[in-house]
Motif scaffolding. Sequence first.
Motif, PDB file in Angstrom:
ATOM      1  N   GLU A 284     -20.384   0.126 -13.961  1.00  0.00           N
ATOM      2  CA  GLU A 284     -19.434   1.005 -13.797  1.00  0.00           C
ATOM      3  C   GLU A 284     -19.065   1.346 -13.392  1.00  0.00           C
ATOM      4  OE1 GLU A 284     -22.057   4.210 -12.270  1.00  0.00           O
ATOM      5  OE2 GLU A 284     -23.609   3.752 -14.439  1.00  0.00           O
ATOM      6  N   VAL A 285     -17.739   0.075 -14.147  1.00  0.00           N
ATOM      7  CA  VAL A 285     -16.072   0.297 -13.430  1.00  0.00           C
ATOM      8  C   VAL A 285     -15.020   1.792 -14.164  1.00  0.00           C
ATOM      9  CG1 VAL A 285     -14.024  -0.996 -13.335  1.00  0.00           C
ATOM     10  CG2 VAL A 285     -16.344  -1.850 -13.445  1.00  0.00           C
ATOM     11  N   GLU A 286     -14.264   2.108 -13.210  1.00  0.00           N
ATOM     12  CA  GLU A 286     -13.167   2.661 -13.837  1.00  0.00           C
ATOM     13  C   GLU A 286     -11.908   2.497 -13.788  1.00  0.00           C
ATOM     14  OE1 GLU A 286     -13.422   6.784 -11.276  1.00  0.00           O
ATOM     15  OE2 GLU A 286     -15.257   7.327 -12.199  1.00  0.00           O
ATOM     16  N   SER A 287     -10.723   3.014 -14.654  1.00  0.00           N
ATOM     17  CA  SER A 287      -9.840   2.326 -14.608  1.00  0.00           C
ATOM     18  C   SER A 287      -8.834   3.599 -13.896  1.00  0.00           C
ATOM     19  CB  SER A 287      -8.985   2.197 -15.904  1.00  0.00           C
ATOM     20  OG  SER A 287      -7.698   2.357 -16.098  1.00  0.00           O
ATOM     21  N   SER A 288      -7.968   2.430 -12.556  1.00  0.00           N
ATOM     22  CA  SER A 288      -7.212   3.330 -11.964  1.00  0.00           C
ATOM     23  C   SER A 288      -6.048   2.927 -11.560  1.00  0.00           C
ATOM     24  CB  SER A 288      -8.150   3.260 -10.325  1.00  0.00           C
ATOM     25  OG  SER A 288      -7.589   4.078  -9.378  1.00  0.00           O
ATOM     26  N   PRO A 289      -5.280   3.992 -12.815  1.00  0.00           N
ATOM     27  CA  PRO A 289      -3.731   3.546 -12.639  1.00  0.00           C
ATOM     28  C   PRO A 289      -2.904   3.651 -11.094  1.00  0.00           C
ATOM     29  CG  PRO A 289      -3.969   5.453 -13.424  1.00  0.00           C
ATOM     30  CD  PRO A 289      -5.147   5.365 -13.279  1.00  0.00           C
ATOM     31  N   ALA A 290      -1.842   2.339 -11.270  1.00  0.00           N
ATOM     32  CA  ALA A 290      -0.999   2.075  -9.721  1.00  0.00           C
ATOM     33  C   ALA A 290       0.317   1.899 -10.227  1.00  0.00           C
ATOM     34  CB  ALA A 290      -1.728   1.637  -8.964  1.00  0.00           C
ATOM     35  N   ILE A 291       1.179   2.602  -9.501  1.00  0.00           N
ATOM     36  CA  ILE A 291       2.864   2.278  -9.730  1.00  0.00           C
ATOM     37  C   ILE A 291       2.910   1.576  -8.460  1.00  0.00           C
ATOM     38  CG2 ILE A 291       4.896   3.245  -9.767  1.00  0.00           C
ATOM     39  CD1 ILE A 291       3.479   5.760 -10.453  1.00  0.00           C
ATOM     40  N   ARG A 292       3.824   0.501  -9.454  1.00  0.00           N
ATOM     41  CA  ARG A 292       4.711  -0.288  -8.406  1.00  0.00           C
ATOM     42  C   ARG A 292       6.336   0.002  -8.970  1.00  0.00           C
ATOM     43  NH1 ARG A 292       4.217  -6.901  -7.831  1.00  0.00           N
ATOM     44  NH2 ARG A 292       6.039  -6.442  -9.108  1.00  0.00           N
ATOM     45  N   TYR A 293       7.096  -0.126  -8.134  1.00  0.00           N
ATOM     46  CA  TYR A 293       8.433  -0.084  -8.262  1.00  0.00           C
ATOM     47  C   TYR A 293       8.812  -0.403  -7.133  1.00  0.00           C
ATOM     48  CZ  TYR A 293       8.784   3.728  -5.021  1.00  0.00           C
ATOM     49  OH  TYR A 293       8.532   3.979  -3.425  1.00  0.00           O
ATOM     50  N   SER A 294      10.241  -1.357  -7.277  1.00  0.00           N
ATOM     51  CA  SER A 294      10.599  -2.269  -6.762  1.00  0.00           C
ATOM     52  C   SER A 294      12.870  -1.454  -6.652  1.00  0.00           C
ATOM     53  CB  SER A 294      11.444  -4.112  -6.649  1.00  0.00           C
ATOM     54  OG  SER A 294      11.422  -3.626  -7.993  1.00  0.00           O
ATOM     55  N   PHE A 295      12.835  -1.538  -5.451  1.00  0.00           N
ATOM     56  CA  PHE A 295      14.213  -1.167  -5.252  1.00  0.00           C
ATOM     57  C   PHE A 295      15.204  -1.365  -4.571  1.00  0.00           C
ATOM     58  CE2 PHE A 295      11.683   0.601  -2.610  1.00  0.00           C
ATOM     59  CZ  PHE A 295      11.969   1.132  -1.006  1.00  0.00           C
ATOM     60  N   GLY A 296      16.475  -1.382  -4.278  1.00  0.00           N
ATOM     61  CA  GLY A 296      17.270  -2.279  -3.828  1.00  0.00           C
ATOM     62  C   GLY A 296      17.673  -1.136  -2.486  1.00  0.00           C
ATOM     63  N   ALA A 297      18.477  -1.088  -1.282  1.00  0.00           N
ATOM     64  CA  ALA A 297      19.619  -0.928  -0.829  1.00  0.00           C
ATOM     65  C   ALA A 297      20.177  -1.766   0.166  1.00  0.00           C
ATOM     66  CB  ALA A 297      18.253  -0.205   0.469  1.00  0.00           C
ATOM     67  N   THR A 298      21.221  -0.517   0.352  1.00  0.00           N
ATOM     68  CA  THR A 298      22.525  -1.348   1.117  1.00  0.00           C
ATOM     69  C   THR A 298      22.249  -1.701   2.373  1.00  0.00           C
ATOM     70  OG1 THR A 298      23.666   0.674   1.143  1.00  0.00           O
ATOM     71  CG2 THR A 298      24.428  -0.483  -0.409  1.00  0.00           C
ATOM     72  N   ALA A 299      21.417  -0.753   2.969  1.00  0.00           N
ATOM     73  CA  ALA A 299      21.175  -1.119   4.932  1.00  0.00           C
ATOM     74  C   ALA A 299      20.059  -1.624   4.313  1.00  0.00           C
ATOM     75  CB  ALA A 299      21.182   0.316   5.437  1.00  0.00           C
ATOM     76  N   PRO A 300      19.207  -2.151   6.161  1.00  0.00           N
ATOM     77  CA  PRO A 300      18.263  -2.884   6.164  1.00  0.00           C
ATOM     78  C   PRO A 300      16.832  -1.874   5.993  1.00  0.00           C
ATOM     79  CG  PRO A 300      19.232  -2.853   7.928  1.00  0.00           C
ATOM     80  CD  PRO A 300      20.285  -3.135   7.196  1.00  0.00           C
ATOM     81  N   LEU A 301      15.613  -1.466   5.266  1.00  0.00           N
ATOM     82  CA  LEU A 301      15.113  -0.279   6.068  1.00  0.00           C
ATOM     83  C   LEU A 301      13.760  -1.477   6.742  1.00  0.00           C
ATOM     84  CD1 LEU A 301      14.582   0.799   2.600  1.00  0.00           C
ATOM     85  CD2 LEU A 301      16.384   1.061   3.880  1.00  0.00           C
ATOM     86  N   SER A 302      12.519  -1.389   6.153  1.00  0.00           N
ATOM     87  CA  SER A 302      11.151  -1.195   6.478  1.00  0.00           C
ATOM     88  C   SER A 302      11.329  -2.615   7.569  1.00  0.00           C
ATOM     89  CB  SER A 302      10.347  -0.928   6.441  1.00  0.00           C
ATOM     90  OG  SER A 302      10.087  -1.451   5.279  1.00  0.00           O
ATOM     91  N   GLN A 303      10.515  -3.058   8.146  1.00  0.00           N
ATOM     92  CA  GLN A 303      10.540  -4.582   8.652  1.00  0.00           C
ATOM     93  C   GLN A 303       9.082  -4.871   8.447  1.00  0.00           C
ATOM     94  OE1 GLN A 303      11.449  -5.035  12.522  1.00  0.00           O
ATOM     95  NE2 GLN A 303      13.444  -4.316  12.164  1.00  0.00           N
ATOM     96  N   ARG A 304       8.178  -4.215   7.366  1.00  0.00           N
ATOM     97  CA  ARG A 304       6.414  -4.252   7.683  1.00  0.00           C
ATOM     98  C   ARG A 304       6.121  -3.420   6.468  1.00  0.00           C
ATOM     99  NH1 ARG A 304       7.697  -3.549  12.410  1.00  0.00           N
ATOM    100  NH2 ARG A 304       6.620  -4.695  13.019  1.00  0.00           N
ATOM    101  N   VAL A 305       4.533  -3.144   5.800  1.00  0.00           N
ATOM    102  CA  VAL A 305       4.096  -1.893   5.381  1.00  0.00           C
ATOM    103  C   VAL A 305       4.496  -0.856   5.879  1.00  0.00           C
ATOM    104  CG1 VAL A 305       2.627  -1.895   4.104  1.00  0.00           C
ATOM    105  CG2 VAL A 305       2.516  -3.419   3.998  1.00  0.00           C
TER     106      VAL A 305
END
Length: 418
Positions: A284-305
């Motif tokens: 019994e296995v369900e399909s669980s959809p998930a979105i992955r996207y990438s984006f660019g930034a002109t300034a530094p953002l996160s250093q970790r998850v």
Amino acid sequence: MVVTSDLFGGRRGMMLEDAERNVVTAPMPGTANRPGIGSTSTRQPGIDGSGCRCRAGGVRRQGRDFPRRRDLEQTATDVIVIGSGAMGATIAYVLAHNGIRVICIDLDVRGAGVTGSAFGWIRTTHTSIGSELNRDAIADFRALDADLKGALSISWTGSLTWFQSPEHTESHLRMQRGLGLPTEAVDAEDLTRLEPSLRRRPEIAAYAPQEGAVAPGRMRRTLLAAGRDYGAQVVEAPVSEIAVGIDGGAQVFSDAGVFNARYVVLANGLGAPRLAAQVGTVLEVESSPAIRYSFGATAPLSQRVLSGPDYEIRPWHRGMYLGAEDYVTSEDPHRPVIRVHRALDAIRRDFRLRNPLQLLDFRVGYRPMPTARRPYLGVLLTAPQVLVACMHSGITLAPAAALQVLHHITGTAELASI
């Protein structure tokens, strides 16, 4: 462990296209059962535990330490792994590295399936309470990367998680600590130190310093190439059927021919229930959809998850970042795009960015989710020759699962029946 500099040291900075060239093409029908077809190695050892080495999971025993061995028939190969995503590639590598003859077969070896849409967060959570896989996941992942001399390029910078209310975050902290998972409570001042670019900070967040992130596509390509170096065959072909015989063997029917082995491992995610049903077991296995996207930034953002109520992001490379979002297929077909843009707006707000974020890539992956919320890792009661490794998260749990598959096949431990 002895490795070649070409395999690990020389691959640390290579492009993914170079890794794809290491995939073995499918044998022609009629030659699939011949040892050594399509392999650069002439070594074709059997499963007997002799010289068995597995650093993944901290097991470093020589063959004399294994108390018993399975009585395996002289088949064309020892194990056929169906599926070449993160789970299948890791199992194939660990088995081949320990002298087991392996064929890894998949419909699209050069693609990545759901692995290519994975976020790549290496973490342990309360969703697998009581699971030894979850308990050992990070240690086994570190050991696997050490075996590969850091070729997986994992970023062990930890993660920060917070929820809409401080009370919910505190509940999460208690649950993580109750499971023995090192998790620290950090306040706004701590967050300033850990994430100086994050300007809109929660009152409290859960910091898991032991967690990390990996590039899922690179992970599977590296493992397939490394497994091939140890003698594993990688075959690109659709699998139509599996069957087991009274002689204790198993057969895999594919467009590349019929493959015979002592064991078959179903590591093909949402495709596992169809094949398991052919030998009398319902998964019994369900399909669980998930979105992955990438984006660019002109300034530094996160250093970790960073995992907050409005977004989940982590560093990617060269000023790019990855984001992840869950969604339900019953939602409006435009809902995934709307969710991503809302997340980007929240990121811009929390980091107080002047310029808009540039959406670079958008993809949806369909994750296999056992309905019981626990991993399927075991032997089919109706066909002991068939093992199943189907779970979420396949990225995090792959090294720990591969180690348990190895122990079952070499006879040093028994997997539970499904």
